[in-house]
Design a protein around this motif. Structure first.
Motif, PDB file in Angstrom:
ATOM      1  N   UNK A   1       0.711   4.592  -4.355  1.00 13.39           N
ATOM      2  CA  UNK A   1       1.480   3.363  -4.637  1.00 13.39           C
ATOM      3  C   UNK A   1       0.823   2.577  -5.791  1.00 13.39           C
TER       4      UNK A   1
ATOM      5  N   UNK B   1      -2.964   3.334  -5.341  1.00  6.76           N
ATOM      6  CA  UNK B   1      -3.553   3.590  -4.021  1.00  6.76           C
ATOM      7  C   UNK B   1      -4.008   5.041  -3.941  1.00  6.76           C
TER       8      UNK B   1
ATOM      9  N   UNK C   1       0.956  12.611  -2.377  1.00  8.70           N
ATOM     10  CA  UNK C   1       1.160  12.499  -0.932  1.00  8.70           C
ATOM     11  C   UNK C   1       2.654  12.404  -0.652  1.00  8.70           C
TER      12      UNK C   1
ATOM     13  N   UNK D   1      -6.043   5.745   9.063  1.00  9.17           N
ATOM     14  CA  UNK D   1      -7.305   5.693   8.321  1.00  9.17           C
ATOM     15  C   UNK D   1      -7.559   4.368   7.635  1.00  9.17           C
ATOM     16  N   UNK D   2      -6.694   3.401   7.799  1.00  3.43           N
ATOM     17  CA  UNK D   2      -6.901   2.107   7.144  1.00  3.43           C
ATOM     18  C   UNK D   2      -6.733   0.971   8.155  1.00  3.43           C
ATOM     19  N   UNK D   3      -7.308  -0.168   7.823  1.00  2.32           N
ATOM     20  CA  UNK D   3      -7.150  -1.367   8.633  1.00  2.32           C
ATOM     21  C   UNK D   3      -5.967  -2.153   8.076  1.00  2.32           C
ATOM     22  N   UNK D   4      -4.878  -2.198   8.826  1.00  4.05           N
ATOM     23  CA  UNK D   4      -3.677  -2.899   8.345  1.00  4.05           C
ATOM     24  C   UNK D   4      -3.321  -4.038   9.287  1.00  4.05           C
ATOM     25  N   UNK D   5      -4.342  -4.643   9.900  1.00  4.31           N
ATOM     26  CA  UNK D   5      -4.068  -5.704  10.877  1.00  4.31           C
ATOM     27  C   UNK D   5      -3.347  -6.885  10.217  1.00  4.31           C
ATOM     28  N   UNK D   6      -2.467  -7.497  10.994  1.00  3.51           N
ATOM     29  CA  UNK D   6      -1.667  -8.635  10.517  1.00  3.51           C
ATOM     30  C   UNK D   6      -1.940  -9.838  11.398  1.00  3.51           C
TER      31      UNK D   6
ATOM     32  N   UNK E   1      -6.893  -9.723   2.109  1.00  3.20           N
ATOM     33  CA  UNK E   1      -7.166  -8.454   1.426  1.00  3.20           C
ATOM     34  C   UNK E   1      -8.634  -8.088   1.469  1.00  3.20           C
TER      35      UNK E   1
ATOM     36  N   UNK F   1     -10.509  -8.731   3.968  1.00  6.38           N
ATOM     37  CA  UNK F   1     -10.682  -8.231   5.344  1.00  6.38           C
ATOM     38  C   UNK F   1     -10.229  -6.770   5.443  1.00  6.38           C
ATOM     39  N   UNK F   2      -9.023  -6.503   4.978  1.00  4.75           N
ATOM     40  CA  UNK F   2      -8.493  -5.136   5.068  1.00  4.75           C
ATOM     41  C   UNK F   2      -9.319  -4.160   4.243  1.00  4.75           C
TER      42      UNK F   2
ATOM     43  N   UNK G   1      -4.673   7.067  -1.603  1.00  3.92           N
ATOM     44  CA  UNK G   1      -4.048   7.954  -0.626  1.00  3.92           C
ATOM     45  C   UNK G   1      -2.540   8.071  -0.867  1.00  3.92           C
ATOM     46  N   UNK G   2      -1.866   6.954  -1.009  1.00  3.62           N
ATOM     47  CA  UNK G   2      -0.397   6.992  -1.057  1.00  3.62           C
ATOM     48  C   UNK G   2       0.167   7.062  -2.470  1.00  3.62           C
TER      49      UNK G   2
ATOM     50  N   UNK H   1     -14.837   5.859  -0.297  1.00  2.00           N
ATOM     51  CA  UNK H   1     -14.179   5.028  -1.283  1.00  2.00           C
ATOM     52  C   UNK H   1     -15.105   3.995  -1.902  1.00  2.00           C
TER      53      UNK H   1
ATOM     54  N   UNK I   1       0.807  -1.225   0.000  1.00  2.00           N
ATOM     55  CA  UNK I   1       0.000   0.000   0.000  1.00  2.00           C
ATOM     56  C   UNK I   1       0.840   1.276   0.000  1.00  2.00           C
ATOM     57  N   UNK I   2       2.049   1.186   0.519  1.00  2.00           N
ATOM     58  CA  UNK I   2       2.901   2.381   0.546  1.00  2.00           C
ATOM     59  C   UNK I   2       4.361   1.932   0.465  1.00  2.00           C
TER      60      UNK I   2
ATOM     61  N   UNK J   1       3.806  10.538   1.290  1.00  2.00           N
ATOM     62  CA  UNK J   1       4.068   9.114   1.514  1.00  2.00           C
ATOM     63  C   UNK J   1       4.503   8.429   0.220  1.00  2.00           C
TER      64      UNK J   1
ATOM     65  N   UNK K   1     -12.961  -3.552   5.257  1.00  2.00           N
ATOM     66  CA  UNK K   1     -12.954  -2.740   6.472  1.00  2.00           C
ATOM     67  C   UNK K   1     -12.732  -1.264   6.118  1.00  2.00           C
ATOM     68  N   UNK K   2     -11.817  -0.991   5.208  1.00  2.00           N
ATOM     69  CA  UNK K   2     -11.533   0.398   4.825  1.00  2.00           C
ATOM     70  C   UNK K   2     -12.667   1.012   4.008  1.00  2.00           C
TER      71      UNK K   2
END
Lengths: 164, 135
Positions: free
Chosen positions: B80, B75, A134, A74-79, B103, B105-106, B77-78, B59, A48-49, A136, B109-110
């Protein structure tokens, strides 16, 4: 029904494995990165970045970032536990704390003194331009960013932006 | 305790191997949806098309994967770059069930502020499999 049974047993197994790994990670705090940890970091974070080099934040700040992946800018990045352990290893920190208070401010690389200093000749308009979007988006100008190369000689400003 | 753990490992080993085709993943989501929704009509590419392009919050799926999922995304925001999402344009997509679940899930969720249902996943996959490749 059988599927549900599988799921719950798998969940137990994954939790058991995760707990074991978490203990192992704590014991091996700040263990050196490995090719596997680099690959996990690239996949889990670099999708993502930019896969920011570990040196971009202090270890305590990385620990905060890893402890708040459910609210990751602002994002869900759970692992899962395995990936979280590899990422922590790659960043040279131990396991993140289980509960970081909700009010904790997230660290920002872009507000670090060194970042502000290094980019003081780049206008806000350049950062917001369609080619960059950005701060980023390192690779918009740092062509080697994805390889961790931020050498001045690798900088190529996108068309329409200026290095004043 | 050990017995329970050993049983879990044995069950894990008994599960089918990964590296599936996108169609197999789609079939599995549809089968799951059948157990969750009464009178489930089956996967629908047109429902998936609507879902993919609808703004669920700030989004939509298309915010990052673009209006044409067979082309590279970015992406929102970023900035990428993101490889094409449609399996018709990118053979790496929808092969590893665990990766696909991660993916969904993530990104659900977003984008939707909730998890996606099995029916929604099946619909989106049906849509992506109908997207023209190499456009």
């Amino acid at each position: 029904m059988i599927h549900t049974l599988h799921s719950s047993v798998i969940t137990i197994a994954i939790r058991a494995l995760g707990a074991t790994l978490a203990i192992a990670t704590t014991a091996a705090q700040a263990a050196a990165p490995t090719p596997a940890s680099a690959s996990t970091y690239q996949e889990e974070c670099g999708s993502c970045h930019t896969a920011y080099p570990a040196r971009f934040l202090k270890p305590a700040d990385w620990t905060t970032v890893l402890g708040t992946l459910d609210r990751h800018y602002g994002a869900d990045a759970t692992l899962d536990a395995t990936a979280a352990g590899e990422v922590a290893r790659h960043l040279g920190v131990g396991s993140p704390p289980a509960n970081v208070p909700a009010a904790t401010a997230l660290p920002r690389i872009t507000r670090s003194g060194w970042f502000v200093h290094e980019h003081d000749e780049i206008s806000a308009a350049t950062f917001k331009s369609s080619a960059v979007r950005s701060a980023a988006n390192c690779s918009a100008c740092h062509t080697g960013a994805d390889r961790g190369d931020f050498d001045e000689h690798s900088i190529r400003m996108p068309q329409g932006t200026r290095h004043e | 305790m050990f017995h329970r753990f050993a049983m879990a490992i044995a069950l894990l080993a008994a599960l089918p191997a990964k590296a599936d085709t996108p169609q197999q993943l789609l079939d599995r989501y549809a089968a799951q949806a059948r157990t969750e929704v009464a009178a489930y009509p089956g996967p629908s590419a047109s429902a998936g098309n609507r879902f993919f392009h609808a703004r669920h919050s700030d989004w939509s799926c298309a915010s990052c994967h673009t209006a044409d999922p067979s082309t590279p995304g970015k992406h929102v925001v970023t900035g990428k770059p993101i490889a094409p999402l449609a399996p018709t344009a990118n053979a790496q997509r929808f092969r590893d069930p665990a990766r696909v679940e991660k993916w969904f899930k993530r990104n659900c969720s977003d984008t939707l502020r909730r998890t996606c249902t099995s029916a929604e996943k099946a619909d989106v996959l049906a849509y992506l499999l109908s997207a023209k490749g190499g456009a």
